[in-house]
Design a protein around this motif. Structure first.
Motif, PDB file in Angstrom:
ATOM      1  N   SER A  35       0.527  -1.062   0.147  1.00 47.40           N
ATOM      2  CA  SER A  35       0.120  -0.210   0.225  1.00 47.40           C
ATOM      3  C   SER A  35       1.096   1.188   0.263  1.00 47.40           C
ATOM      4  O   SER A  35       0.752   2.225  -0.843  1.00 47.40           O
ATOM      5  CB  SER A  35      -1.013   0.375   1.413  1.00 47.40           C
ATOM      6  OG  SER A  35      -1.383   1.304   1.562  1.00 47.40           O
ATOM      7  N   ASN A  40       0.403   4.975  -1.390  1.00 49.03           N
ATOM      8  CA  ASN A  40       0.128   6.172   0.187  1.00 49.03           C
ATOM      9  C   ASN A  40       0.717   6.364   0.846  1.00 49.03           C
ATOM     10  O   ASN A  40       0.478   5.300   1.553  1.00 49.03           O
ATOM     11  CB  ASN A  40      -1.584   4.842   0.468  1.00 49.03           C
ATOM     12  CG  ASN A  40      -1.962   4.612  -0.846  1.00 49.03           C
ATOM     13  OD1 ASN A  40      -3.215   5.000  -1.035  1.00 49.03           O
ATOM     14  ND2 ASN A  40      -2.863   3.416  -0.857  1.00 49.03           N
ATOM     15  N   ASP A  45      -4.720   6.673   4.716  1.00 52.09           N
ATOM     16  CA  ASP A  45      -5.063   6.354   3.376  1.00 52.09           C
ATOM     17  C   ASP A  45      -4.488   5.078   3.006  1.00 52.09           C
ATOM     18  O   ASP A  45      -5.473   3.661   2.767  1.00 52.09           O
ATOM     19  CB  ASP A  45      -4.396   6.564   2.592  1.00 52.09           C
ATOM     20  CG  ASP A  45      -5.419   8.903   2.304  1.00 52.09           C
ATOM     21  OD1 ASP A  45      -5.398   8.597   1.759  1.00 52.09           O
ATOM     22  OD2 ASP A  45      -4.179   9.912   1.322  1.00 52.09           O
ATOM     23  N   ILE A  46      -3.868   4.819   3.892  1.00 47.07           N
ATOM     24  CA  ILE A  46      -3.104   2.878   4.634  1.00 47.07           C
ATOM     25  C   ILE A  46      -4.345   2.302   4.616  1.00 47.07           C
ATOM     26  O   ILE A  46      -4.511   1.200   4.380  1.00 47.07           O
ATOM     27  CB  ILE A  46      -2.128   3.259   4.889  1.00 47.07           C
ATOM     28  CG1 ILE A  46      -1.127   4.222   4.460  1.00 47.07           C
ATOM     29  CG2 ILE A  46      -1.756   1.373   4.787  1.00 47.07           C
ATOM     30  CD1 ILE A  46       0.476   4.388   5.613  1.00 47.07           C
ATOM     31  N   GLU A  48      -7.469   2.895   4.695  1.00 47.43           N
ATOM     32  CA  GLU A  48      -8.703   2.403   3.821  1.00 47.43           C
ATOM     33  C   GLU A  48      -8.144   1.125   2.382  1.00 47.43           C
ATOM     34  O   GLU A  48      -9.252   1.093   1.891  1.00 47.43           O
ATOM     35  CB  GLU A  48      -9.350   3.791   3.092  1.00 47.43           C
ATOM     36  CG  GLU A  48     -10.058   4.665   4.035  1.00 47.43           C
ATOM     37  CD  GLU A  48     -10.365   5.809   3.819  1.00 47.43           C
ATOM     38  OE1 GLU A  48      -9.997   6.297   2.510  1.00 47.43           O
ATOM     39  OE2 GLU A  48     -10.733   6.478   4.594  1.00 47.43           O
ATOM     40  N   SER A  49      -7.150   1.315   1.848  1.00 45.18           N
ATOM     41  CA  SER A  49      -6.454   0.506   1.451  1.00 45.18           C
ATOM     42  C   SER A  49      -6.771  -0.596   1.548  1.00 45.18           C
ATOM     43  O   SER A  49      -6.077  -1.861   0.713  1.00 45.18           O
ATOM     44  CB  SER A  49      -5.200   1.429   0.842  1.00 45.18           C
ATOM     45  OG  SER A  49      -4.142   0.767   1.267  1.00 45.18           O
TER      46      SER A  49
ATOM     47  N   TYR B   7      -7.280   7.567  -1.519  1.00 44.68           N
ATOM     48  CA  TYR B   7      -6.414   6.501  -1.163  1.00 44.68           C
ATOM     49  C   TYR B   7      -5.838   5.520  -2.468  1.00 44.68           C
ATOM     50  O   TYR B   7      -7.311   5.301  -3.565  1.00 44.68           O
ATOM     51  CB  TYR B   7      -6.523   5.315  -0.353  1.00 44.68           C
ATOM     52  CG  TYR B   7      -7.362   4.796  -0.375  1.00 44.68           C
ATOM     53  CD1 TYR B   7      -8.690   4.652  -0.472  1.00 44.68           C
ATOM     54  CD2 TYR B   7      -7.563   3.504  -0.851  1.00 44.68           C
ATOM     55  CE1 TYR B   7     -10.102   3.831   0.002  1.00 44.68           C
ATOM     56  CE2 TYR B   7      -8.555   2.568  -1.536  1.00 44.68           C
ATOM     57  CZ  TYR B   7      -9.389   2.859  -0.742  1.00 44.68           C
ATOM     58  OH  TYR B   7     -10.587   0.795  -1.531  1.00 44.68           O
ATOM     59  N   CYS B   8      -4.763   5.124  -2.580  1.00 45.70           N
ATOM     60  CA  CYS B   8      -4.727   4.452  -4.200  1.00 45.70           C
ATOM     61  C   CYS B   8      -4.919   3.072  -4.313  1.00 45.70           C
ATOM     62  O   CYS B   8      -4.741   2.496  -3.049  1.00 45.70           O
ATOM     63  CB  CYS B   8      -3.118   4.944  -4.599  1.00 45.70           C
ATOM     64  SG  CYS B   8      -1.934   6.540  -4.632  1.00 45.70           S
TER      65      CYS B   8
END
Lengths: 115, 115
Positions: A35, A40, A45-46, A48-49, B7-8
């Motif tokens: 991630s 991210n 963000d991390i 959510e991924s 997020y990516c």
């Protein structure tokens, strides 16, 4: 003769594999590295991924990855303070493991659906 | 604009890697597969070849590996009854992961001693 058979020594392979497993132990470390590597850089963000990871577990895993110098944590003195995560070049050395696992996982899923 | 950053997505890699981790989870499964692959076919031999594993954990892990069709368990109707373990051909598909981990572990140990 057969009764005296001793076990076959496999330490030469088991030892380095266990060293690796000690670093990337658990089910979260490789997903977190993946991630962060795709871009991210923020905690949320991390999180959510990666489906299913809790903030508490993520924080603990990030700290351990930082300890192993696989990622870095930078505090940006902004308002509010920003924390960014980045993959260290050393994390790139895990790429062969990640790709081997990706390939195996894809093939395994296909196999299970076929059966 | 930066605030709307999402997020990516890294599911494409994370998902199969997690599928793999679900099968080879924990610190014992790969060492057990390695041990059986080099020729340890008896419970005691497998146990002796892997430092620190308890009989209880080994029994549990062997059952799970059998469930994933990575190893087979054969009961030989001898006196006393003999139980033999063998790696299934499917276990060979894990070789790229095992070698990638072996290489990484060797390199990691060297790195740690250098620092």
């Amino acid at each position: 003769m057969a009764k005296n058979k001793v076990y076959c020594n496999c330490l030469e392979t088991v030892k380095p594999v266990r060293d690796t497993l000690d670093v990337i132990n658990g089910k979260w470390k490789l997903p977190i590295i993946i991630s962060i590597s795709v871009g991210n850089d923020r905690f949320t963000d991390i999180q959510e991924s990666i489906a299913g990871i809790t903030p508490k577990v993520l924080a603990k895993e990030l700290k351990e990855l930082e300890g192993h110098k696989l990622i870095s944590r930078t505090v940006i003195q902004d308002y509010p303070v920003k924390v960014c995560y980045k993959a260290e070049p050393y994390a790139d050395t895990l790429t062969p493991i990640i790709y081997a696992m990706k390939d195996w996982g894809l093939n395994h899923r296909e196999k299970i659906f076929r059966e």
